[in-house]
Design a protein around this motif. Structure first.
Motif, PDB file in Angstrom:
ATOM      1  N   CYS A 174      -4.249   2.277  -1.218  1.00  0.00           N
ATOM      2  CA  CYS A 174      -4.665   2.762  -2.540  1.00  0.00           C
ATOM      3  C   CYS A 174      -6.138   2.416  -2.788  1.00  0.00           C
ATOM      4  CB  CYS A 174      -3.790   2.130  -3.615  1.00  0.00           C
ATOM      5  SG  CYS A 174      -4.347   2.511  -5.289  1.00  0.00           S
TER       6      CYS A 174
ATOM      7  N   CYS B  93      -6.180  -0.137  -6.323  1.00  0.00           N
ATOM      8  CA  CYS B  93      -5.707  -1.531  -6.339  1.00  0.00           C
ATOM      9  C   CYS B  93      -5.812  -2.204  -4.972  1.00  0.00           C
ATOM     10  CB  CYS B  93      -4.265  -1.583  -6.848  1.00  0.00           C
ATOM     11  SG  CYS B  93      -3.053  -0.864  -5.719  1.00  0.00           S
TER      12      CYS B  93
ATOM     13  N   GLY C 218      -1.320  -1.488  -3.028  1.00  0.00           N
ATOM     14  CA  GLY C 218      -0.262  -0.518  -2.759  1.00  0.00           C
ATOM     15  C   GLY C 218      -0.710   0.536  -1.759  1.00  0.00           C
TER      16      GLY C 218
ATOM     17  N   CYS D 161       0.114   6.009  -6.195  1.00  0.00           N
ATOM     18  CA  CYS D 161       0.218   4.704  -5.531  1.00  0.00           C
ATOM     19  C   CYS D 161       1.574   4.094  -5.867  1.00  0.00           C
ATOM     20  CB  CYS D 161      -0.910   3.802  -6.015  1.00  0.00           C
ATOM     21  SG  CYS D 161      -0.719   2.086  -5.513  1.00  0.00           S
TER      22      CYS D 161
ATOM     23  N   CYS E 102       0.286   0.692  -8.338  1.00  0.00           N
ATOM     24  CA  CYS E 102      -0.406   0.801  -9.623  1.00  0.00           C
ATOM     25  C   CYS E 102      -0.258   2.178 -10.275  1.00  0.00           C
ATOM     26  CB  CYS E 102      -1.893   0.466  -9.456  1.00  0.00           C
ATOM     27  SG  CYS E 102      -2.813   1.696  -8.508  1.00  0.00           S
TER      28      CYS E 102
HETATM   29 ZN   LIG Z   1      -2.698   1.270  -6.261  1.00  0.00          ZN
END
Ligand SMILES: [Zn+2]
Lengths: 227, 69
Positions: B8, B11, B14, B31, B34
């Protein structure tokens, strides 16, 4: 039963398998598979370098260095929710979707797999059938038929003589002679080749992972709205 | 399905599983951690991605159809 001891000799099985080019029969398909793998690898490298990278010359100090490959980037939109607290105490927080444009290396979002021949089956079945058979038959038949008949009559005063005779003879003869010889050979050569997808080479995986780990949103300048 | 999983961008914890062909149709992939969504930003990028996917598909089909001997 026919006597085969004097007939044609049976085909020697060992002789049939001697001299077979086993090296070519088995090694040939394997070499072809290796060659095909090499061609597929080259094709994929060519695709990676031409599609996922752009070539640029690195010129420094008037000297042109080796060509530099820069990853081809595509622009993606990242949408994330941002919770904004209320303006005053007690006001509910507001969730806002913030869009940002990020650039991703094309390499990271293509479903790349290594294409290669992953299975080669060489089935060599050679069947040698050798058979000898002799059918010999003699048929002889003879028939004889004979028949005789005689009838005589003798009389007096007014003389009467009567003589009858009959002779018959039949004879027939036939002979049949047949010889049968049979020999057959057959060979089957089957090569099964399957090309499948293999995991990416570790080197390519490392490059993709490095790019993926460094994906960071870059805020793009706001587009000017038309008046 | 040719799913590609990337980390991701928001973040970094993830992961986002993408289906490149669906990206071309405007799909947004989120994701797992998040909830950030990822989609293709503009027409130019969509075309570039489509051309690359077509080319890759051609290579794969050619490899399967090529006689070995
Ligand atoms: Zn994320």
């Amino acid at each position: 039963m026919a006597d085969t001891s004097n007939g044609p000799a049976l085909v020697s099985m060992a002789q049939q398998f001697t001299g077979l080019p086993m090296g070519s029969l088995i090694g040939g398909p394997l070499m072809a598979a290796a060659k095909a793998n090499q061609q597929m690898a080259l094709t994929q490298v060519d695709f990676l370098m031409k599609t996922c990278f752009t070539q640029a010359s690195n010129t420094s100090g008037g000297k042109t260095d080796a060509k530099v490959y820069q990853p081809t980037m595509i622009e993606m939109q990242l949408t994330r929710g941002v919770i904004t607290p209320g303006a005053k105490a007690g006001d509910p927080a507001v969730i806002q979707n913030i869009n940002s444009t990020i650039k991703l290396p094309l390499l990271t979002i293509l479903p790349l797999n290594s294409l290669a021949v992953d299975n080669v089956n060489v089935n060599f079945v050679m069947q040698v059938n050798s058979s000898y058979s002799e059918d010999h038959s003699d048929t002889s038949s003879e028939s004889t038929h004979a028949e005789g008949s005689f009838d005589a009559k003798i009389g007096g005063f007014l003389w009467s003589v009567e003589v009858k005779g009959s002779v018959s003879h039949d004879s027939s003869s036939s002979t049949t002679n047949s010889t049968h010889y049979q020999k057959s050979n057959s060979a089957t050569y089957t090569v099964d080749v399957h090309a499948g997808q293999l995991p990416l080479p570790p080197g390519v995986g490392v490059i993709i992972q490095a790019y993926t780990n460094n994906i960071t949103p870059i805020e793009m300048p706001a587009q000017e709205k038309a008046a | 399905m040719n799913t590609v999983t990337i980390q991701c961008p928001h973040c970094h914890q993830g992961s986002i599983a993408l289906e490149p062909r669906l990206l071309l149709q405007g799909a947004i992939f989120t994701c797992s951690l998040c909830g950030s969504g990822l989609s293709v930003a503009n027409e130019t990028s969509t075309q570039l991605l489509e051309q690359s996917l077509d080319k890759l598909e051609q290579i794969k089909q050619h490899a399967h159809a090529k006689p070995l001997m």
